[in-house]
Each structure stands twice: as C-alpha cells, then as structure tokens.
Design an enzyme around this catalytic site. Structure first.
Site, PDB file in Angstrom:
ATOM      1  N   GLY A 294      17.846 -58.481 116.410  1.00 53.35           N
ATOM      2  CA  GLY A 294      16.947 -59.178 115.488  1.00 53.35           C
ATOM      3  C   GLY A 294      17.416 -60.595 115.209  1.00 53.35           C
ATOM      4  O   GLY A 294      17.236 -61.117 114.105  1.00 53.35           O
ATOM      5  N   ALA A 295      17.993 -61.230 116.233  1.00 49.93           N
ATOM      6  CA  ALA A 295      18.604 -62.556 116.034  1.00 49.93           C
ATOM      7  C   ALA A 295      17.623 -63.698 116.288  1.00 49.93           C
ATOM      8  O   ALA A 295      18.021 -64.852 116.351  1.00 49.93           O
ATOM      9  CB  ALA A 295      19.835 -62.715 116.930  1.00 49.93           C
TER      10      ALA A 295
ATOM     11  N   ARG B 251      15.331 -64.735 114.216  1.00 48.14           N
ATOM     12  CA  ARG B 251      15.112 -65.523 112.993  1.00 48.14           C
ATOM     13  C   ARG B 251      15.922 -64.908 111.847  1.00 48.14           C
ATOM     14  O   ARG B 251      16.592 -63.883 112.014  1.00 48.14           O
ATOM     15  CB  ARG B 251      13.626 -65.573 112.653  1.00 48.14           C
ATOM     16  CG  ARG B 251      13.057 -64.251 112.179  1.00 48.14           C
ATOM     17  CD  ARG B 251      11.599 -64.366 111.786  1.00 48.14           C
ATOM     18  NE  ARG B 251      11.213 -63.228 110.961  1.00 48.14           N
ATOM     19  CZ  ARG B 251       9.966 -62.935 110.604  1.00 48.14           C
ATOM     20  NH1 ARG B 251       8.979 -63.682 111.019  1.00 48.14           N
ATOM     21  NH2 ARG B 251       9.710 -61.893 109.834  1.00 48.14           N
TER      22      ARG B 251
ATOM     23  N   ASP C 225      13.290 -53.863 121.928  1.00 49.12           N
ATOM     24  CA  ASP C 225      12.918 -53.165 120.696  1.00 49.12           C
ATOM     25  C   ASP C 225      14.031 -52.152 120.435  1.00 49.12           C
ATOM     26  O   ASP C 225      14.223 -51.228 121.234  1.00 49.12           O
ATOM     27  CB  ASP C 225      11.562 -52.483 120.914  1.00 49.12           C
ATOM     28  CG  ASP C 225      11.125 -51.662 119.710  1.00 49.12           C
ATOM     29  OD1 ASP C 225      11.953 -51.394 118.816  1.00 49.12           O
ATOM     30  OD2 ASP C 225       9.942 -51.274 119.682  1.00 49.12           O
ATOM     31  N   VAL C 226      14.752 -52.319 119.323  1.00 49.13           N
ATOM     32  CA  VAL C 226      15.922 -51.456 119.094  1.00 49.13           C
ATOM     33  C   VAL C 226      15.545 -49.990 118.887  1.00 49.13           C
ATOM     34  O   VAL C 226      16.406 -49.120 118.973  1.00 49.13           O
ATOM     35  CB  VAL C 226      16.787 -51.942 117.906  1.00 49.13           C
ATOM     36  CG1 VAL C 226      17.418 -53.289 118.201  1.00 49.13           C
ATOM     37  CG2 VAL C 226      15.990 -51.965 116.604  1.00 49.13           C
TER      38      VAL C 226
ATOM     39  N   ASN D 225      21.221 -55.695 113.018  1.00 49.98           N
ATOM     40  CA  ASN D 225      20.506 -56.462 111.993  1.00 49.98           C
ATOM     41  C   ASN D 225      18.989 -56.285 112.043  1.00 49.98           C
ATOM     42  O   ASN D 225      18.315 -56.436 111.032  1.00 49.98           O
ATOM     43  CB  ASN D 225      20.867 -57.947 112.164  1.00 49.98           C
ATOM     44  CG  ASN D 225      19.917 -58.849 111.422  1.00 49.98           C
ATOM     45  OD1 ASN D 225      20.058 -59.065 110.214  1.00 49.98           O
ATOM     46  ND2 ASN D 225      18.909 -59.378 112.120  1.00 49.98           N
TER      47      ASN D 225
ATOM     48  N   SER E  92      21.188 -52.354 102.942  1.00 51.18           N
ATOM     49  CA  SER E  92      20.473 -53.045 101.854  1.00 51.18           C
ATOM     50  C   SER E  92      20.852 -52.386 100.539  1.00 51.18           C
ATOM     51  O   SER E  92      21.201 -51.198 100.515  1.00 51.18           O
ATOM     52  CB  SER E  92      18.955 -52.912 102.057  1.00 51.18           C
ATOM     53  OG  SER E  92      18.251 -53.355 100.898  1.00 51.18           O
TER      54      SER E  92
ATOM     55  N   TYR F  32      12.031 -47.440 103.881  1.00 51.04           N
ATOM     56  CA  TYR F  32      13.031 -48.498 104.110  1.00 51.04           C
ATOM     57  C   TYR F  32      14.357 -48.106 103.435  1.00 51.04           C
ATOM     58  O   TYR F  32      15.417 -48.141 104.060  1.00 51.04           O
ATOM     59  CB  TYR F  32      12.495 -49.815 103.535  1.00 51.04           C
ATOM     60  CG  TYR F  32      13.404 -51.016 103.642  1.00 51.04           C
ATOM     61  CD1 TYR F  32      13.346 -51.862 104.742  1.00 51.04           C
ATOM     62  CD2 TYR F  32      14.300 -51.342 102.615  1.00 51.04           C
ATOM     63  CE1 TYR F  32      14.162 -52.982 104.836  1.00 51.04           C
ATOM     64  CE2 TYR F  32      15.116 -52.456 102.697  1.00 51.04           C
ATOM     65  CZ  TYR F  32      15.044 -53.282 103.799  1.00 51.04           C
ATOM     66  OH  TYR F  32      15.853 -54.385 103.878  1.00 51.04           O
TER      67      TYR F  32
ATOM     68  N   ALA G 116      15.999 -45.177 105.223  1.00 48.32           N
ATOM     69  CA  ALA G 116      16.629 -45.606 106.481  1.00 48.32           C
ATOM     70  C   ALA G 116      17.935 -46.344 106.204  1.00 48.32           C
ATOM     71  O   ALA G 116      18.935 -46.156 106.906  1.00 48.32           O
ATOM     72  CB  ALA G 116      15.669 -46.495 107.264  1.00 48.32           C
ATOM     73  N   LYS G 117      17.942 -47.179 105.156  1.00 37.85           N
ATOM     74  CA  LYS G 117      19.161 -47.937 104.836  1.00 37.85           C
ATOM     75  C   LYS G 117      20.259 -46.999 104.312  1.00 37.85           C
ATOM     76  O   LYS G 117      21.440 -47.191 104.619  1.00 37.85           O
ATOM     77  CB  LYS G 117      18.854 -49.045 103.824  1.00 37.85           C
ATOM     78  CG  LYS G 117      17.927 -50.146 104.354  1.00 37.85           C
ATOM     79  CD  LYS G 117      18.493 -50.846 105.583  1.00 37.85           C
ATOM     80  CE  LYS G 117      17.809 -52.180 105.864  1.00 37.85           C
ATOM     81  NZ  LYS G 117      18.282 -52.812 107.103  1.00 37.85           N
TER      82      LYS G 117
END
Ligand code: NAP
Length: 264
Positions: free
Chosen positions: A12-13, A15, A62-63, A89, A141, A154, A157-158
C-alpha cells in the site's frame, strides 16, 4: 543511514502512510519493494525512491490475493536480492453502521487487512528465515484496541493483526525475526479524509490529549524504530501512536451517545 543496503518491502505504498514509510526507509539507505493495487501510484513512489538514489521494485499487487502476494515477494527477491524488513500497511476503511454492514464490506476488510497481513508476512518470513534475520512491522489501528464507530469489520481485522503479531513473535523468534504492530490514531491521509467530514475530523482532533491529527512521518518514525537492527529484543509489541487517544478512551463512548441523541 541506519538501513543502508537493507531491503524493505512496503504494501500500500502508493500513497499515504505507506508512501511516507517507503520514502523514509529509502532516505535511510534502503532499497524498497513497493506493492499497491494502484499501479500508477506504486510506480510514482518507485520513481521517487530512485530519485533518492536507491533501487526500487514495484508491482501491482492486491494483498488479499495469495498468488499476487507470492509474485510480489518472489519479484522483490529477484530484483533486490533479499528481504530485511516487511511493512504490512495496505488497507481500506469503508464505514457502515453495525446494523447495515453488508457481507461484502465485512469480507473486504478481513481479506485485505488480516488475510493480506498473513499472506505477506508468511511469504516474506520464509525468505527472512533463510538468512536468520527479519523485521515485520504491521500497521494496525487504535480501532483494534477500542470499539470503533461504523467500522466494526475494520476494528476486528486490526485486532486480528495484533493477535497475528503475537503469534508470529513466538513462532518466528528462532529464525531471528521480530514481529511488531503499530496502532495509529487519526493520521492526516486521504483515507481518513474520505471516511470523515472536515468538521468531524476537527472535532476528533480537538478531543485528543494532543489536539491535532498525526502526520504520516510520525508513523514512519515508529516503523523505522521497530524495524531497526537495534530493536532485536522488541517482539510481539503494539506501539500506540495516537496523540493519547487510547489513554483518553472514554471520548468515543461520549461521542456515540451524543450522536444517538442527535447532538453530533
Ligand atoms: P490510504 O491513504 O488509503 O492508503 C492506502 C494504500 O493502500 C492506497 O495506496 C491503496 O490503494 C492501497 N491499498 C488498498 N487496498 C489494497 C490492497 N488490497 N492491496 C494493496 N494495496 C491496497 O490509507 P492510509 O491512511 O495511508 O492508511 C495506511 C494504513 O494505515 C492502513 O492499513 C490503515 O488502516 C492504517 N491506519 C490509518 C489511519 C489513519 O488515520 N489514516 C489510522 C490507523 C491505521 P488505492 O489508492 O487504490 O486505494
């Protein structure tokens, strides 16, 4: 030049936080493998890394896709020769109130954040284990530590990433690999600006003990600390980088109650 001649992979590098992490490691002497679902932004990050005088390998990956992750890691090995550091990330945040969460929304968050972190970590760790050295840093997060509003999948998952980090810390220690997580609070990126209104962000920032949004450079700083060769005795930890929001956790409860009462 703390990472001179090391190879760092960042997902995800294209941005945001991931881009800042990739450039920060490059400024410290590392060659960088960049993966993103957006090929154009991945290439732009790779170009900036090369302008800093370092080697860059980029690929559209796509991870959440096991095969694409294997190709990213094997491509990075071919082009850059080794893997010292992996930064997990890549991520999405698509808010939905709990009663309206769709199966697709639930599955997307889990697949990208949790499955993606597992796929990338396993593939990179298999290479790291051969050299008995590695650092895995995963961006979790504060939503994985506290109940978030409208972001249940979300947050789940975190939380899973934090659990996976602990499992990897145990099972990878004998291979010289550490695994740690970072739990950012609100960081000023396109992701958060898309998920929250300007007013909501200002209000969120005003309730943090440190009354501002975090900067991407502050997460990059934490990632480099955990990935440093000197951090070899830190493993299984979750480093909270959140302007004190976890310490002040009652804020979110209060905000939720006010919203239910139609006041916010
Ligand atoms: P961002 O600006 O949206 O950047 C995320 C990057 O990941 C984008 O380039 C995105 O591509 C890419 N991506 C999305 N899904 C992917 C996939 N399946 N495979 C590969 N790449 C993918 O987000 P950010 O704010 O920098 O967030 C980065 C990480 O920090 C995420 O894991 C996020 O959950 C975490 N985080 C952020 C905050 C915050 O306040 N910003 C707080 C806590 C944690 P596209 O450009 O195509 O979307």
């Amino acid at each position: 030049m703390q990472f001179e001649n090391q190879v760092v992979l960042v997902t995800g590098a294209g941005r945001g936080i991931g881009k800042e992490i990739a450039l920060s490691f490059a400024r410290q002497g590392a060659d960088i493998g960049v993966a993103d679902v957006n090929e154009d932004t991945a290439q732009a990050t790779a170009n900036e890394i090369e302008k800093l005088g370092r080697k860059a390998f980029f690929t559209r990956a796509d991870v959440s896709d096991y095969g694409q992750v294997q190709q990213f890691v094997s491509g990075a090995m071919r082009q850059l020769g080794r893997i010292d550091v992996l930064v997990n990330n890549a991520g999405i945040a698509q808010p939905q109130p709990f009663l309206e969460i769709t199966p697709e929304n639930w599955e997307n968050h889990l697949r990208i954040h949790l499955f993606g972190t597992f796929y990338c970590s396993q593939a990179a760790a298999r290479e790291m284990a051969k050299r008995k050295y590695g650092r895995i840093v995963s961006i979790a997060s504060v939503a994985g530590l506290m109940g978030p509003i409208d972001l249940a999948p979300y947050g789940v998952a975190k939380s899973g990433i934090i659990g996976l980090t602990r499992a990897m810390a145990l099972e990878l220690a004998d291979y010289g690999i550490t695994a740690n997580a970072i739990a950012p609070g609100p960081i000023d990126t396109e992701m958060i600006r898309a998920a929250w209104s300007k007013e909501a962000l200002e209000e969120r920032a005003s309730h943090l003990p440190i009354r501002r949004l975090g900067q991407t450079s502050e997460i990059a700083h934490a990632a480099m600390f955990l990935a440093s060769p000197d951090s070899g005795f830190i493993s299984g930890a979750t480093l909270v980088v959140d302007g004190g929001s976890v310490a002040a956790g009652a804020y979110m409860v209060e905000k939720y109650r006010r919203r239910k009462a139609g006041q916010a």
